[in-house]
Design an enzyme around this catalytic site. Structure first.
Site, PDB file in Angstrom:
ATOM      1  N   THR A  30       0.818  -1.214   0.000  1.00 29.94           N
ATOM      2  CA  THR A  30       0.000   0.000   0.000  1.00 29.94           C
ATOM      3  C   THR A  30       0.855   1.268   0.000  1.00 29.94           C
ATOM      4  OG1 THR A  30      -0.194   0.090   2.410  1.00 29.94           O
ATOM      5  CG2 THR A  30      -1.857  -1.198   1.236  1.00 29.94           C
ATOM      6  N   ASP A  31       0.210   2.371  -0.376  1.00 28.56           N
ATOM      7  CA  ASP A  31       0.874   3.673  -0.353  1.00 28.56           C
ATOM      8  C   ASP A  31       0.526   4.397   0.950  1.00 28.56           C
ATOM      9  OD1 ASP A  31      -1.733   4.643  -0.680  1.00 28.56           O
ATOM     10  OD2 ASP A  31      -1.470   5.087  -2.801  1.00 28.56           O
ATOM     11  N   GLN A  32       0.875   5.671   1.060  1.00 27.02           N
ATOM     12  CA  GLN A  32       0.624   6.435   2.287  1.00 27.02           C
ATOM     13  C   GLN A  32      -0.856   6.567   2.616  1.00 27.02           C
ATOM     14  OE1 GLN A  32       2.805  10.137   1.764  1.00 27.02           O
ATOM     15  NE2 GLN A  32       3.779   9.737   3.729  1.00 27.02           N
TER      16      GLN A  32
END
Length: 133
Positions: free
Chosen positions: A13-15
């Site tokens: 996942t990203d931020q």
């Protein structure tokens, strides 16, 4: 129908807690391996025979985000087989979610020799691609 099951890990996942777009291509790859395995074949066996199926084209269309800890169901399908290439299409769903895919995609693969030269898909591979699991 082959269905590969994958749980989204935090590193995917990203931020924002959403699966990073490029990771869907890893999910496609995983489902292709499961597709071959479900039919009694493997990439490793093809490589031993001096063949490879590199991706020569890849697309993805993102409909809705997958998030950390989601369980994803990836459904690969061979949509086209030509003399020296084949095409997979994919649909990714959230387990227990709706019937609307989160992502759809397509990869085109060339059949090449150990030296990297295009070569005809072996008949045994063509049969394996079309057999029901």
């Amino acid at each position: 129908m082959v269905e590969a099951r994958i749980r989204v890990i935090y590193g995917d996942t990203d931020q924002m807690g959403v699966v990073y777009h490029a990771n869907y291509f890893r999910y496609f790859e995983f489902s292709r391996s499961e597709y071959f395995r479900a039919r009694g074949g493997s990439y490793r066996e093809m490589e031993r025979e001096g063949l490879a199926l590199p991706v020569v084209e890849a697309t993805a269309s993102y409909k809705s985000p997958a998030r950390y800890d989601d369980v994803l169901l990836v459904r690969p399908r061979v949509s086209e087989v030509k003399r020296v290439s084949l095409t997979f299409t994919y649909e990714i769903f959230r387990e227990g979610g709706s019937d609307t895919p989160l992502c759809t995609g397509r990869t085109v693969h060339a059949c090449v020799s150990r030296e990297g030269r295009p070569t005809r898909l072996p008949e045994a591979l063509v049969r394996l691609l079309h057999e029901a699991p």
